[in-house]
Enzyme design. Structure first.
Site, PDB file in Angstrom:
ATOM      1  N   GLU A 121       0.827  -1.207   0.000  1.00 55.20           N
ATOM      2  CA  GLU A 121       0.000   0.000   0.000  1.00 55.20           C
ATOM      3  C   GLU A 121       0.867   1.265   0.000  1.00 55.20           C
ATOM      4  O   GLU A 121       0.493   2.281  -0.596  1.00 55.20           O
ATOM      5  CB  GLU A 121      -0.922  -0.010   1.226  1.00 55.20           C
ATOM      6  CG  GLU A 121      -2.014  -1.068   1.166  1.00 55.20           C
ATOM      7  CD  GLU A 121      -2.873  -0.948  -0.077  1.00 55.20           C
ATOM      8  OE1 GLU A 121      -3.214   0.202  -0.451  1.00 55.20           O
ATOM      9  OE2 GLU A 121      -3.196  -1.989  -0.685  1.00 55.20           O
TER      10      GLU A 121
ATOM     11  N   SER B 113      18.346  -8.453  -9.685  1.00 58.71           N
ATOM     12  CA  SER B 113      17.132  -8.549 -10.493  1.00 58.71           C
ATOM     13  C   SER B 113      17.272  -9.534 -11.646  1.00 58.71           C
ATOM     14  O   SER B 113      16.292 -10.144 -12.073  1.00 58.71           O
ATOM     15  CB  SER B 113      16.768  -7.170 -11.063  1.00 58.71           C
ATOM     16  OG  SER B 113      16.263  -6.325 -10.065  1.00 58.71           O
TER      17      SER B 113
ATOM     18  N   HIS C 222       2.633 -10.290  -9.611  1.00 59.17           N
ATOM     19  CA  HIS C 222       4.079 -10.504  -9.645  1.00 59.17           C
ATOM     20  C   HIS C 222       4.795  -9.405  -8.861  1.00 59.17           C
ATOM     21  O   HIS C 222       5.708  -9.674  -8.086  1.00 59.17           O
ATOM     22  CB  HIS C 222       4.598 -10.526 -11.078  1.00 59.17           C
ATOM     23  CG  HIS C 222       6.090 -10.591 -11.169  1.00 59.17           C
ATOM     24  ND1 HIS C 222       6.801 -11.738 -10.913  1.00 59.17           N
ATOM     25  CD2 HIS C 222       7.007  -9.627 -11.464  1.00 59.17           C
ATOM     26  CE1 HIS C 222       8.100 -11.491 -11.049  1.00 59.17           C
ATOM     27  NE2 HIS C 222       8.247 -10.211 -11.376  1.00 59.17           N
ATOM     28  N   SER C 223       4.390  -8.181  -9.071  1.00 56.53           N
ATOM     29  CA  SER C 223       4.952  -7.029  -8.366  1.00 56.53           C
ATOM     30  C   SER C 223       3.955  -5.887  -8.489  1.00 56.53           C
ATOM     31  O   SER C 223       2.863  -6.047  -9.061  1.00 56.53           O
ATOM     32  CB  SER C 223       6.305  -6.620  -8.963  1.00 56.53           C
ATOM     33  OG  SER C 223       6.132  -6.055 -10.256  1.00 56.53           O
TER      34      SER C 223
END
Length: 472
Positions: free
Chosen positions: A149, A235, A364-365
């Site tokens: 959030e 990443s 996923h993100s």
């Protein structure tokens, strides 16, 4: 062409079997091993020689060859066993292709059913360990919700949750030693949480402030801790796998009572680094555990578009690696499998492959909307029926180790801690611009110093376009 024959063959039988190669004369020369060389026409060469195959292939140790007769009385097949490099191989006159995959899938190891009931022998887990496992799973769940959030509010730039995979994180970490080295992908913050990484440390990294160990040079959720043997997240998918094997081999050389654990998703198994790492580990006999979180999706790519075989677990055998498939939503099954795999990896000095079948119950993100490529009903069904946190809570409650009032107290306390950590992280300064050029070289080379000079000039010239909270 290589032709293998039993020593019991006579020259006349051999000549008839070799009719495709041309006619051979009878001028043979005996050898001390019972083989002969024949001069004759071989493939159009009138002076060709067919000789003792050991002369041509030294690696085939025919000293240990033997002929065997296998089958029933109606159909007997003479099979020769050849001690080929890598192990003995049975030669057969039957041509048979190995099937693409078995008719039945590899079974999945499970201890608790979806209602938290034991369906078999449960591993020994103390009350203290079980309660900490559950508490950390709840903490991870609450932390994910609030940080997600915070990203939606624009307070951090990126976030990625472990929703649906809390058991994978916490239970696997609980089965390891602090001396074991972790090479994560990016959905394993629970491993750090178990090892003592504080909520404030998570917040500092996500906000990239001066207390961030990476000095603001990484994206949010790219955690790392030298103290906790948790190698910084990268990443790039799959790069951690061969690196983990190298680290494991160093532990082997130093005779350490520890192993390396590297995590990756089903998408990571589709990289070349995955295959290179498994072969590297098998050949070097490195004590490394490959832990695959097969959650069904590589961002928006389903597993059916990635491979045709039976998941990831079957790939281990191709590289000579012991493997197991585990229910990734069953904390006890994961705990027991990882604990056993660790013992095997260290005592036997070998790699182990674990495939956990789970489901990514979140996006996923924050850069992804998974409802664009999978139905909402499917996501909700997994969250309701197969939630790993709920399943483990039921088991803990049946043991009399957890109550409803403790649940409310835990969730409220964690929520307060996360909100306080975010507020504190926001107030800390950002790292100085100079930190972009530190910690790689002891003495910065000239080209790097030139880049820093140009960057400073640009920022000073266009000061109104750069945020003021970044000190030069």
């Amino acid at each position: 062409m290589v032709i293998s024959i039993s020593r019991t063959r006579t020259i006349h039988n051999l000549v008839s079997k070799l009719s495709l190669l041309g006619r051979f004369g009878t001028n043979s020369t005996s050898t001390q091993h019972g083989f002969s060389c024949w001069r004759g026409q071989v493939g159009g060469n009138p002076d060709g020689i067919l000789c003792d195959l050991r002369i041509l292939f030294v690696g085939l140790r025919f000293e240990s060859s033997r002929a065997e007769i296998r089958g029933d009385d109606d159909e007997q097949v003479t099979v020769q066993v050849v001690d080929f490099p890598g192990g003995k191989v049975a030669m057969s006159s039957r041509m048979r292709f190995i099937s693409a995959s078995d008719d039945q899938r590899v079974p999945c190891y499970r201890v608790l059913d979806d209602d938290g009931q034991s369906i078999g022998d449960s591993p020994e887990v103390s009350k203290e360990t079980a309660v900490k496992m559950y508490s950390d799973m709840v903490t991870l769940q609450v932390m994910d919700s609030i940080f997600y959030e915070a990203q939606r509010q624009g307070r951090i730039s990126f976030y990625l949750t472990s929703t649906g995979e809390e058991a994978v994180n916490i239970a696997s970490a609980a089965a390891l030693s602090m001396d074991d080295i972790i090479f994560p992908q990016y959905r394993e913050p629970g491993v750090l949480l178990w090892r003592g990484f504080t909520i404030q440390e998570f917040a500092n990294q996500c906000f990239g402030n001066t207390a961030d160990y990476g000095k603001g040079r990484q994206m949010p959720i790219h955690y790392g801790s030298r103290k906790l043997n948790f190698v910084t997240i990268s990443s790039t998918v799959g790069t951690q796998l061969p690196q983990a094997v190298g680290a494991a081999y160093s532990l082997k050389i130093d005779k350490k009572d520890a192993c390396v654990v590297t995590y990756f998703g089903d998408g990571g198994s589709s990289t070349g680094d995955f295959h290179a790492a498994l072969n590297f580990a098998a050949v070097m006999e490195a004590p490394v555990i490959f832990f695959c979180r097969n959650n069904g999706w590589a961002i928006s790519t389903p597993i059916n578009d990635q491979f045709r075989g039976d998941g990831i677990v079957v790939r281990g055998q191709g590289y000579g690696i012991k493997s197991i498939r585990v229910d990734g939503n069953d904390a006890l099954a994961i705990y027991n499998a990882v604990r056993t795999a660790r013992q095997m990896a260290i005592s036997e000095q070998r790699p182990i492959l674990i495939e956990s079948l789970t489901y990514r119950a979140g996006h996923h993100s924050t850069s992804d909307d998974s409802t664009k490529y999978r139905p909402v009903e499917e996501i909700e069904w997994w969250r309701k029926v197969h939630d790993p946190v709920t399943r483990f809570r039921k088991w803990v409650e049946r043991n009399g180790w957890w109550k409803d009032d403790e649940e409310s107290l835990l969730r409220n306390n964690v929520r307060k801690q996360v909100l306080a950590a975010i507020q504190a992280a926001e107030k800390l300064e950002k790292p100085a611009l100079a930190e972009l050029f530190t910690d790689v070289y002891e003495v910065a080379p000239s080209n790097l110093r030139e880049q820093e000079r140009l960057l400073r000039e640009t920022v000073e010239r266009l000061a109104e376009k750069y945020p003021t909270e970044f000190p030069l």
